[in-house]
Design an enzyme around this catalytic site. Structure first.
Site, PDB file in Angstrom:
ATOM      1  CB  SER A   1       5.294  -2.104  11.814  1.00  0.00           C
ATOM      2  OG  SER A   1       4.846  -0.790  12.084  1.00  0.00           O
TER       3      SER A   1
ATOM      4  CD  GLU B   1      -3.414  -2.843   7.166  1.00  0.00           C
ATOM      5  OE1 GLU B   1      -2.330  -3.071   6.655  1.00  0.00           O
ATOM      6  OE2 GLU B   1      -4.035  -1.792   6.988  1.00  0.00           O
TER       7      GLU B   1
ATOM      8  CG  ASN C   1      -1.662   1.254   1.455  1.00  0.00           C
ATOM      9  OD1 ASN C   1      -1.778   2.060   0.542  1.00  0.00           O
ATOM     10  ND2 ASN C   1      -2.198   1.448   2.664  1.00  0.00           N
ATOM     11  CD1 TRP C   2       3.461   1.008  -2.770  1.00  0.00           C
ATOM     12  CD2 TRP C   2       3.458   2.068  -4.748  1.00  0.00           C
ATOM     13  NE1 TRP C   2       4.146   0.216  -3.680  1.00  0.00           N
ATOM     14  CE2 TRP C   2       4.158   0.843  -4.896  1.00  0.00           C
ATOM     15  CE3 TRP C   2       3.329   2.892  -5.870  1.00  0.00           C
ATOM     16  CZ2 TRP C   2       4.722   0.434  -6.117  1.00  0.00           C
ATOM     17  CZ3 TRP C   2       3.891   2.499  -7.078  1.00  0.00           C
ATOM     18  CH2 TRP C   2       4.586   1.285  -7.192  1.00  0.00           C
ATOM     19  CE  LYS C   3       0.396   3.368   4.906  1.00  0.00           C
ATOM     20  NZ  LYS C   3       0.214   3.513   6.340  1.00  0.00           N
TER      21      LYS C   3
ATOM     22  N   GLY D   1       2.467   1.960  10.781  1.00  0.00           N
ATOM     23  CA  GLY D   1       3.395   3.086  10.684  1.00  0.00           C
ATOM     24  C   GLY D   1       4.070   3.448  11.991  1.00  0.00           C
TER      25      GLY D   1
ATOM     26  N   GLY E   1       2.908  -1.214   4.262  1.00  0.00           N
ATOM     27  CA  GLY E   1       2.880   0.219   3.973  1.00  0.00           C
ATOM     28  C   GLY E   1       4.277   0.744   3.693  1.00  0.00           C
ATOM     29  N   GLY E   2       4.880   1.350   4.693  1.00  0.00           N
ATOM     30  CA  GLY E   2       6.185   2.016   4.541  1.00  0.00           C
ATOM     31  C   GLY E   2       7.233   1.198   3.793  1.00  0.00           C
TER      32      GLY E   2
ATOM     33  CG  HIS F   1      -5.776   1.643   5.109  1.00  0.00           C
ATOM     34  ND1 HIS F   1      -5.343   2.553   6.036  1.00  0.00           N
ATOM     35  CD2 HIS F   1      -4.753   0.790   4.907  1.00  0.00           C
ATOM     36  CE1 HIS F   1      -4.086   2.277   6.369  1.00  0.00           C
ATOM     37  NE2 HIS F   1      -3.706   1.202   5.697  1.00  0.00           N
TER      38      HIS F   1
ATOM     39  CD  GLU G   1      -2.934   5.279   6.858  1.00  0.00           C
ATOM     40  OE1 GLU G   1      -2.930   5.387   5.622  1.00  0.00           O
ATOM     41  OE2 GLU G   1      -1.971   4.793   7.485  1.00  0.00           O
TER      42      GLU G   1
HETATM   43  C1  PEP Z   1      -0.668  -0.030   5.893  1.00  0.00           C
HETATM   44  O1  PEP Z   1      -0.708   1.129   5.544  1.00  0.00           O
HETATM   45  O2  PEP Z   1      -1.575  -0.795   5.498  1.00  0.00           O
HETATM   46  C2  PEP Z   1       0.433  -0.482   6.753  1.00  0.00           C
HETATM   47  C3  PEP Z   1       0.374  -1.670   7.256  1.00  0.00           C
HETATM   48  O3  PEP Z   1       1.457   0.404   6.980  1.00  0.00           O
HETATM   49  P1  PEP Z   1       2.895   0.080   7.668  1.00  0.00           P
HETATM   50  O4  PEP Z   1       3.415  -1.196   7.029  1.00  0.00           O
HETATM   51  O5  PEP Z   1       3.741   1.262   7.326  1.00  0.00           O
HETATM   52  O6  PEP Z   1       2.659  -0.088   9.111  1.00  0.00           O
END
Ligand code: PEP
Length: 245
Positions: A209, A167, A9-11, A173, A230-231, A95, A97
């Protein structure tokens, strides 16, 4: 056997040129991976350029959100047919967010899920508790409400391609990851909430993470069927290591 899905997920990161460049690099570095489904989810404006960059590869493209209507007066939104026309086969729904900052509810998630299924997009429905909810021992109740809310009013026979991502909000994050045992416990619980006819086939991804150094221990758990990253999905070497854990 549930085939693992490793999704990035590049957000809200990367412009059109940068996203196509990241996609081309991933196409090269992941060309030898045949045993897992790999998906990248760039911003909506980059879906077409990323799809083009990934043509002739096994990497799928997903949107990060969709509207439940097909077209109309919904300024700023994109629909399932539009997402498909940009070369996508997946879509992330609900998601945390989006729930936290854009007012998404179990009801909107359910409508979006219905639209995605109708248009044959593979839906990745996100669920997860906040830190406060976990500390108050409400994690399982929250997740049950989210899963049941998402699936409400959708016929069992239409849910065959459903993918769920667990999640925990406190792990997104933050660098804090659920332990493999904590994640496995929730994944097994989510499976009990699914209709019997699809429960064993439904892929349940873990997100929060996920990094190169924890991917393997998480993915080895019996009910963890992949990752939503994500990151670390923005760095070619890290995402490659996670996919090839
Ligand atoms: C996400 O945005 O779905 C996520 C899991 O982010 P991260 O891996 O950065 O925690």
């Amino acid at each position: 056997m549930r085939r693992k899905i490793m999704a990035g997920n590049w957000k809200m990161n990367k412009n059109i040129v940068e996203a196509a460049d990241l996609a081309s690099k991933l196409k090269n570095s992941l060309s030898d991976v045949k045993d897992k489904e790999i998906v990248v989810c760039p911003t909506s404006i980059c879906l077409q350029s990323v799809s083009n960059a990934l043509a002739d590869s096994l990497i799928g493209v997903g949107a990060q959100n969709l509207h439940w209507e097909e077209s109309g007066a919904f300024t700023g939104e994109i629909s399932a047919p539009m997402i498909k026309s940009a070369g996508c086969t997946y879509v992330i729904i609900g998601h945390s967010e989006r729930r936290q900052y854009f007012g998404e509810t179990d009801e909107t998630v359910s409508k979006k899920l219905k639209a995605a299924l109708k248009h044959h997009l593979v839906p990745i429905v996100c669920v997860g508790e906040t830190l406060d909810e976990r500390e108050k021992n409400q994690a399982f109740a929250v997740i049950e409400k989210q899963v049941k809310g998402a699936l409400s009013s959708i016929e069992e026979k239409d849910l065959k391609t459903l993918v769920i991502a667990y999640e925990p909000v406190w792990a997104i994050g933050t660098g804090k990851t659920a332990t493999p045992e904590q994640a496995q416990e929730v994944h097994a619980f989510i499976r009990t909430l699914l209709p019997k006819s699809i429960a064993n086939e439904t892929r349940i991804l873990y997100g929060g993470s996920v990094k190169p150094d924890n991917a393997k221990i998480l993915m080895e758990k019996p009910d963890i069927d992949g990752a939503l990253v994500g990151g670390a999905a923005l760095k070619v070497e890290d995402f490659e290591k996670i996919v090839k854990y």
